[in-house]
Structures are given as structure tokens and as C-alpha cells.
Design a protein around this motif. Sequence first.
Motif, PDB file in Angstrom:
ATOM      1  N   GLY A   1       7.642  13.919   6.389  1.00 41.81           N
ATOM      2  CA  GLY A   1       8.628  12.915   6.744  1.00 41.81           C
ATOM      3  C   GLY A   1       9.630  12.619   5.633  1.00 41.81           C
ATOM      4  N   ILE A   2      10.311  11.489   5.798  1.00 43.35           N
ATOM      5  CA  ILE A   2      11.368  11.121   4.853  1.00 43.35           C
ATOM      6  C   ILE A   2      10.786  10.862   3.466  1.00 43.35           C
ATOM      7  CG2 ILE A   2      13.078   9.321   4.327  1.00 43.35           C
ATOM      8  CD1 ILE A   2      13.491   9.077   7.382  1.00 43.35           C
TER       9      ILE A   2
ATOM     10  N   SER B   1      10.775   4.940   9.963  1.00 41.12           N
ATOM     11  CA  SER B   1       9.458   5.093   9.363  1.00 41.12           C
ATOM     12  C   SER B   1       9.507   6.106   8.223  1.00 41.12           C
ATOM     13  CB  SER B   1       8.465   5.548  10.419  1.00 41.12           C
ATOM     14  OG  SER B   1       7.250   5.855   9.798  1.00 41.12           O
ATOM     15  N   LEU B   2       8.833   5.762   7.170  1.00 44.22           N
ATOM     16  CA  LEU B   2       8.808   6.655   6.004  1.00 44.22           C
ATOM     17  C   LEU B   2       8.015   7.922   6.240  1.00 44.22           C
ATOM     18  CD1 LEU B   2       8.039   4.327   2.981  1.00 44.22           C
ATOM     19  CD2 LEU B   2       9.904   5.957   3.122  1.00 44.22           C
TER      20      LEU B   2
ATOM     21  N   SER C   1      12.174   3.934  -5.849  1.00 43.66           N
ATOM     22  CA  SER C   1      12.065   2.576  -5.345  1.00 43.66           C
ATOM     23  C   SER C   1      12.173   2.574  -3.829  1.00 43.66           C
ATOM     24  CB  SER C   1      13.188   1.722  -5.961  1.00 43.66           C
ATOM     25  OG  SER C   1      13.266   0.480  -5.308  1.00 43.66           O
ATOM     26  N   VAL C   2      11.218   1.899  -3.197  1.00 43.24           N
ATOM     27  CA  VAL C   2      11.244   1.777  -1.747  1.00 43.24           C
ATOM     28  C   VAL C   2      11.155   0.301  -1.395  1.00 43.24           C
ATOM     29  CG1 VAL C   2      10.055   2.343   0.395  1.00 43.24           C
ATOM     30  CG2 VAL C   2      10.153   4.032  -1.448  1.00 43.24           C
ATOM     31  N   LEU C   3      12.145  -0.157  -0.654  1.00 41.90           N
ATOM     32  CA  LEU C   3      12.179  -1.574  -0.274  1.00 41.90           C
ATOM     33  C   LEU C   3      11.953  -2.471  -1.491  1.00 41.90           C
ATOM     34  CD1 LEU C   3      10.303  -1.352   3.139  1.00 41.90           C
ATOM     35  CD2 LEU C   3      12.728  -1.772   2.805  1.00 41.90           C
TER      36      LEU C   3
ATOM     37  N   ASN D   1       0.806  -1.230   0.000  1.00 38.85           N
ATOM     38  CA  ASN D   1       0.000   0.000   0.000  1.00 38.85           C
ATOM     39  C   ASN D   1       0.838   1.280   0.000  1.00 38.85           C
ATOM     40  OD1 ASN D   1       0.979   0.250   2.564  1.00 38.85           O
ATOM     41  ND2 ASN D   1      -0.999   0.055   3.604  1.00 38.85           N
ATOM     42  N   ILE D   2       2.130   1.125  -0.164  1.00 33.91           N
ATOM     43  CA  ILE D   2       2.970   2.325  -0.011  1.00 33.91           C
ATOM     44  C   ILE D   2       2.709   3.346  -1.119  1.00 33.91           C
ATOM     45  CG2 ILE D   2       4.998   1.462  -1.261  1.00 33.91           C
ATOM     46  CD1 ILE D   2       6.629   2.766   1.059  1.00 33.91           C
ATOM     47  N   ASN D   3       2.387   2.856  -2.291  1.00 33.51           N
ATOM     48  CA  ASN D   3       2.080   3.790  -3.378  1.00 33.51           C
ATOM     49  C   ASN D   3       0.821   4.604  -3.056  1.00 33.51           C
ATOM     50  OD1 ASN D   3       3.380   4.221  -6.063  1.00 33.51           O
ATOM     51  ND2 ASN D   3       1.239   4.159  -6.682  1.00 33.51           N
TER      52      ASN D   3
END
Lengths: 920, 215
Positions: A822-823, A845-846, A891-893, A574-576
Motif C-alpha cells: 500500500g501507500i 488508508s495507509l 511523519s504520518v499525521l 500503533n502506526i509505528n
Amino acid sequence: MTIYRIVIGPKKPDGKQADIFKIYNLETGCAASDLRKLHAIFCNSVTETVVETMPAGEFLEVMYQNGVIDPEQEAIIRACGSKGVIVEAAKVGYRYYGRRRQGIYVNKLVHVSFTSEPVLTTLKPRGIRQPMEYFNLLALSDAELIGLSAKRELHLSLAQMKKLAAIQDELCASRVTDVFLETFAARWSDHCNHTTWKALGLLKILMAATEAIGNPNLLSAFVDNAGVWDFYDGLAILFKLETHNSPTMKEAYGGQLTKLGGVLRDIIENGLGAKPIGNIELTVAGEIERRRYPELEGKTWPASLLLRETFSAIADYGNPMGVPMLFPRAKSHPDYSGKPFALGGSVGITTRAAAKKGSPRKGDLVVLVGGRTGNDGLHGATISSGGITEQTDTGDSTHVQIGHPYTEQKMMRAGLEIRDRRCASARTDFGAAGIVSAVGEMGESTGGKGGVLANLALVPLKCAGLSNWQIALSESQERFLHAIIPEKLTEAMEIYDRHELEATVIGIFTESGRFQMIYDPAVTEFQPEMELSGEIALDVPYSCFEDCPLPEIEVIEPPAKTNHPKYPDVSTENINEMGLALVSHFDVCDQSSATRRYDSTVQGITYQGPLYGKNYNVPSSLAVLQPVYGRPYGLTLSLSFSPWQFEVDPVAAAINAMMDALATQVIAGVRLKDICLADNFYTADQDPYAYYYLREQVKAIADLSVRTGTPFITGKDSSSGSGTFGGRTVNVPASVAVTAMGKVPDVRKLSPHAWQRPGNLLVAIKPYATRLDGSILSAALDITGTKLDHFPVDAAASYLHSLEDLARSGVIQSAVPINCGGIFLRLFEGMEASEYSAFANLKPSLFAESFGGALIEIKPADIYRLMDDFRDLQPTVVGFLDEIQTGKVFSVLRTMLDWTALRMAWLKSFERKVNHDRTA
Amino acid sequence: MTGLRKRVAVLYTPGTNCEEETMAAFRLAGGNPQLLFMNDILKGRVRMTDCDCFCVPGGFSGGDHIATGILVATLLADHFRRLVEARIPILGICNGFQALDRARLFTDGVTLSRNDSEVFCSMPVKHRVETSNCIWTKGLEGQILRFPSAHGYGKVVGESRPNVVLTYASESPNGGFIAGICSDNGRIFGLMDHPERPYGNPDGLEIFRNGIRAA
């Protein structure tokens, strides 16, 4: 006198009917045939035409009311005069046809509109001067005293009214004047006297902290318009921020216009004069879609309209002034729907010799310079002591002020000449409570004894018919008060004349120990000792103002918040979606279309402006000026304010705001000892817990100030953050904006925001936050948190000193603070600003917001040095930068996010939201 | 030293707000800039023609009231005429360009209008120097010059073909493609963007140097 109308319309080569016309209404004794000479002035013959007959059909025509002087009048009269046409008054109207009529905002407080041909009898303000009123307070009952306070909008308590009766008795006066009542009401108002703060004992806490720090850079704190900080080569820098919440709620355009005008005047008239060199703008409007407070719909301003009016106003005032915009931000939060947070600020530069507050000497002349006095802005000071409701929102049109940057811009130039030729012993601007405040406060220090006499009859007026109290209280804008040394009067008047500024001697500074105001047209020359004559509007010893009965304030501790919300787990699935929600949020989306409306490069001194990156659309966290031509010295500016954090925990949020403002400076390379701070508190008078939070906030930031050695040198508080509409009272959360101003010997040594090189590593510094409470993501998900992660106060000083060492180590290639968003948002912005891809393998945490932390870029070879030498900063590798191959990769993880979708969401959100009321 | 430098008159009218950086640019470029107050000109204390080179800098002269630049153009109309007759090089930057436009110092039938966006726009801009007879850009033809833009009424429009000196080589702040024009004899140059910003900008300084050289 006849009123003629010259109508100008656009040329339409395609033969289409024009749908907008500009109409010059001229009141003149000249013949109609003379007006043809004016066509070349009003009509650009290449693109426009003079319209003899207006089209038929429904229309809307808008112009200023009679009581409001049209800002264009002065130029019109002058231009017409150069052609031999004497015009006595002028007003410009606009007529709209067809679809052009839609969305035209008519502010009934200042405008008049017509849908049929207007019948104009005069364009001049009219009025009948009302006689002074007298009151025997000693004869009034308690109920009558309170009734009198309410009737005159004095906002004085019974204790204060009784004190006034006692003063009448002490003065052995059989009665007091309306000027007497209004003067005390203004001087004892929260705005002028900080009664709430005094009652809570707060002001002395911050002042004591500043004194305890003893920073040698400090030149002036809390005693003048602005706080002043030592710079280089005999120069000083200064800053001031102030809110204009009630006027902005009442009339957004005018309120925001005069907000910026006010803080600029504070700089221009600080000490013995200074030059504004940068502007700051932050407005927090209410919720754009009324989800939390649906009952407010239609009862007050749509937030989107308030924001659009704000952008126009700040551009319309700041751009003509020629002061670069450094730091503009707009935010939206439901709890600011009753009253917005309208914060404006300005930074300036002056000589060290002119940095300190002046004091008039006996015999110096009271000179009023600039704009004329009208009935605008009456009771602006006292209304700050009360909340705003539908009743005050629509009732009294005299609260509205009209800003006129043209006059102020002239003063900005002339004021420097007055400073450099040492014509004035003291200076100030006219703000809340007009002459009462400006003249009264300046006169308080005359010769160490105090004393001033002002003749209200000599004050140049915009309109006939102002009574004494209106002249004394008027908050007409762009007026300045100079205590001119008598031997320098001719020289000063020459300067004003060259800059086309009206200047009038209206009184004299005395050592009588009394504040005296008369109305006597026969008195035009002044001596330090002279008998009062004419109507004696006020004659009281200064000592009378000292004993203001303070309100009894009950401080109630709020119950602990026990229910903790649940957030969706952020995962690669769900990060997108989370990212889209985040970047679309109003507070952090692309606001560059508004930012570009403000001139950010005028004066030629902007080193790092409000935007950066290859698309010039990513907001800078640190503004940098290089204010002295050819010198490397820099002035740095950062500001922190997150309404979402204050909503969760006002005290923890205050700590975070301060740490964020400081860390933003330090990570860039500013030494901690070279940073000073400004506080702007905002609380709600109807919130039973507001004073508890306020007190704890003040204690917390004063403590942090001492721990870090960074003093607060200017500040302001507003305690009327409640608004009642549709039967619903909305209170702002207790909040405080923290602004940091620093100095650096060489701007070229500051770390940039923009990423520098592919292959470099991204490292989070002190990513302490893990909770989402108070974050932009929580706001985007409509979840209100209850527990805020905050920077550990005990570690603050050592952390900032280590950060300072890191900034000087040469390791940092680029740096941005981790704050709102945040980041994740910092990574997004870094990509938008650069030509690189970002690969993140996050441990921290992102989306949590570690205010006070930073995201830095380093060379891979420096990673061990960073980890070994700066272990206490908890450096945490986030990822790395890479060249773009076939397209940008975020790209994340090891999950590729949809960069295009994220970018489009970020780019499009702002326009949709600021036009919400037009499309809803 | 300044006695050997060419005299550059920089006009100051109430509302001018770029005079300091403009004077600094002329000074860096080798000129001897002096501020000339409109009030002093109108009262006969000074003459606009007492200089080698003349500049109307940016700002909001007359508060931009009535129309941009019109108050200066109206009040100083006769003085501008004498300046042109004396063949003194003239530079109009931003609001100065607008004033020269309303004083009708450029090609007939050309003027400036509101940005397509209908709002003020402040942003960095690249400019391409076109081939023209403009003395202010002599030798710079074909170069890309970077300096910022900041205006709300800057689109060159009209029925006639202007003498184009600069065009936009990046996103246009006003919707047009022309960034600067000159008079038919090449001595009067008007541009909306700001070569004087930031202080010491080498791209912008080339323009100021050329003007001084030609004076």
C-alpha cells in the motif's frame, strides 16, 4: 582405463589446515606421470596448491552420480587434450572437513556422497538398452488398461486408454509399442494438450478476446513458443513465461535452473529465431515458519532452502546466458508449501520477418542441435497431469533434469546466424516430452499435410543403453530442433561447427500425414518417400491425436465467505508497530542481496533495472530496456501477483493483478494500445473449487482485456498445485500472474520511480481500497481476510485512458504503482531511495492495497490542474517531500515514525528468513 | 570510413556474452571492431595478431568450468604470447581479465579470487583512476568513472604488488579495493567491471578511446 584424482586445496599462508578441497577425477589411459602437465590447468598457483595427501579426519565428499554427466566434463576433456592427455570421462568432487560439512546439501537424486575414501570403477554412465515392449490393448480389461497407465506413469484415464485401444483397432495393428503409449500419453497430457482448459472451454475465451480486440501491434499469439508484438523499424518483441512447479518441488536447484533454460529456449527458437534480452523471475515458496501447516515440518523442503536454491539456480543459469535480469521477486505464502509457484520468463527481440511460426517443407531435414540425449526428465510432461506426493517426490530419479547454460548460450548466438542466413524453415526447442513433442508437433504442419520421419538410432546419446521410448521422451535440456532446407545444410553445419555445437540429421519432413519413428542404425540418409525399416517405434496418422477424450470436470461453486475478521484499528499510537510488521514481511522487505546476484546490465541495454535509489536496493515496478543501440525506443515490463489477495478472492485478485500490471505501465507513460499481456494460471487439482475460480478468473480477465483493448498474447496454465506431505494435502489458491509488456518511442519520456525534488507534493491516484483483507499487513498480522476490495471493472477503461492523459500532461515528476504494501510501503521505499523526508497527512488508508492506483509526485503549482483536469482519477493529496535537516523524518499525521527502526527491520528481515532452516 | 579506423579484434569463445556491447563501445570510440572466433584461431583460419588492438570481453568462457578464464588461457596460450610480443594493446574485461590473469600477462604473484561474499554481484560502481603507466587510462588520472559491476570472481589478491590502475570509489562488489590493473609496460589492462555498459556510457568510452589512440 584408470581413474586418477588430482586434488586442489587453497593455500593457507597462516598455516591453518584447509577444510575444502576440489577433486578432479579423471578416467584416462594415460600414465600417472603425464598428469603433472595438468597441474597448471587445475591449480592457480597463486592461491591454490596441488594436494598429494589428504588430511586425516572426518569428511564429506560430494560429486555427481555416474548417471549424470558432470557439466565440467567437456571443458576438462578439452583442456587436458590440449596438453596431450586424453581423458575419457571426468567428474568433479568437493571434500569438506570440520565445520565446512555442516549445511552441505546433498541432493540424492543427482549426487553421491562419501564419508570414507571412494572406490571408483568408472565415471561413465552405464546402462543396458532395453528392448521395445509391445502391448495388445484390445485384449486388456478396463482394470488392466488402468493398471498399465499407472504402471508406466502415463496419467491416462480409462477413457483415454480405451481410445488408444480403439486407435489400435483402427490401425489394424495386432499390438502397439511402448513408444506408441508414451507418445499419446505425452501429447494428451495437460502440459502439451491443455486438457483441463479444453474441457472447461477456457482457451478459446482468451483467444476470442484477443481476436476481438484486433490490436495492430499483434504479430503472433498463442500459436508459437511466445507471443510476438510489433516494435519499431521492422523489429518485433516477444515474451513468454512458464512455470516449473513440480520439478522445483522435486529438486529446487535443478527445477529452477531448467525453468529459466526452458523459457530462454522458447525465445531463442520462436518463429525463425530471436534473441533473449531480459529475464523475469518470480518464486512463491511455502511458509518459512510452519505456522499454518506444522505437520509438514521435516516432510518436505524448508521454504528457506528452496529459496536459497532458487537464487543460486537463477544466477547460475541467467548470468552465463548473458541476458539481463529485469524483474526478480521472491514471496512466501503457506498455501504454496505443497508446491511452489515457480514462474520464469524471458523477453526477446527479432525481425518482423522472423516473428511468425515457421512451417517445414517436404524434404526439409530434421536436425537435432545442442546437448546430447540422456535419461533425464522422463515423464516430465505426464507428471504435470498429476499431483506431487512424497512417493513421486522420492521415487523416480529419472524426472530430474540437469541444466547446462553453456550449450544454450552457444545456441543463442548460432541461432541468430541460422535466422539471418535463412537456413531453417521452422524451429523449435525441446521441452516437455522431448522428441515426441518437438518433432511430432513440427511435423504436423509439413506442407500443409503433415508428416515426419525420425530415426531414433541417430540421436546422439549421453549414455549407452537408452530404449526407444526413453530416447523419444527424454527431456534432456539444451536441445534444439531445426528444419533445415537441404540446400542450406552445409551452411548451417558450418555455423554450428563455428559455435562448437553438435548437430545431427535425424530424419526428414514428409507429407505422409503420419508421425513416424524408427530405430535403424543403417539409415543415415533420407528421402521424402521411403520405406520404414528397422524397429518401427511409431507409425500413426496425425488425425489420431486429435480425438483426445477430455476429462469430465465438475465445476463446484464455493459457498460464500461470511465470517469477516477484525483488524486492529490503525492509529497514531500503533502506526509505528504496524509499519514495522509491514516492512519486515518477507514479500516486501529488502531482497536486494538476492537481486544483486543476477546480472542486470549485460547487453548494455538496461535503462531501468530491477533496483533503483541511492542505495540501489529498492525494487523497480517497471523494467525498461533500450534494446537497439543508439535508438530511443523502449521495451517496458511489469508483473503483478499477490498470493495474499488470491487467498481471499481469486477472481477479484485476478482483476487487481491485471489492473496493477497495466497501471504500472500507463502511469509511467506507456500508451494503452502499446501494451500486451501474458497470463500464467495456477490451480490445485485437489481443490474442489479450483475449476470454478479458474473459469471465473478467465472470464473476468478476458472481459477486462476487451474493455481496455489490451490483448493477452501468450500464457500457460498449471493445474497441479496440490502437494501431500505428512498426510496433509496443501492446495494453492487459484491464482494467476499477469505480466504486461509494452513499447515506447522514447524511454527518456518515461516517469522515473525516484522522488525528484523537495517541496513537491505526493498524490494518490484512485486510492479505492479501504479493507485490509489480502494485504501484506494482514499477512504480517496472521489474519486471513474474506472480502477483497477490487478495482471497479466498469470504470477500468476510462480510468486507464485518463491515466494515460495524466502521464502525458507533464504533471508527473515521479510515479510508482500502489500495490503490495500500500501507500505506507511506497512512502517508505521513496524515502529509502532518496535523500528526502516525507510528511504524510493521509486520508486514504495507509496499508490497504489499491491495485491499479498510483502514488505520484507533482509540483505544488500543478495541484489545481490535477484536481480540475483529472478529477475522475480521484487524486488525493498524501503529503509532501522536504529536505533532510538533522536526519530523515518519516511523519504520518504529525507522528514521527522511528525511521531507523523501520529501516533496520526492512534491511535485516530477508537474510534472517532465507536462512531460517539453518538457525531454527 | 571503416578502412581508416584502427582494427580492434574482439575475441569470441563459446561462453562469451558481452561481445556486442564491447564492439559497440569500440565502434563509438572510433575503432573498427571485428569479432574473432576462438575456433577459427585454433583451426588456423585467422591470426590474433592481425589487428591494432585486442580485447577479451566478458562472459563465462568455457562455461567458467574448471576455473574462470582457464580454458581460454590454456587453449590460446601461444597466441597470447605472440600478441604480447607484437606490443598490441590488450584489454581484458571481466571474464576477459580472468583469462588474461590465468594466461599470466600481469605481475607475477597476482591473481583474481572469489568475491568475499562468495556470490555474484551486479551493481553500479564508481571507480577512481589512479596514476599509472596504463595506456588505457592516460589523461584520466584522478577522475571518477561510473560503470556497472557484474562478477563473482573479481577480487585482486596475491603476494606481489600489482600495477594498480583503478580503485573502487564506492562500495566494492568483491571486497577488494583494486578495480583494475595493468601489465608492467602499461599496454595490457584488466578490469572486472564493465565500461561498455550501458551503450554509450561516456565514462566508459574514455577507456576505449585511449586504447584505440595508443594502438
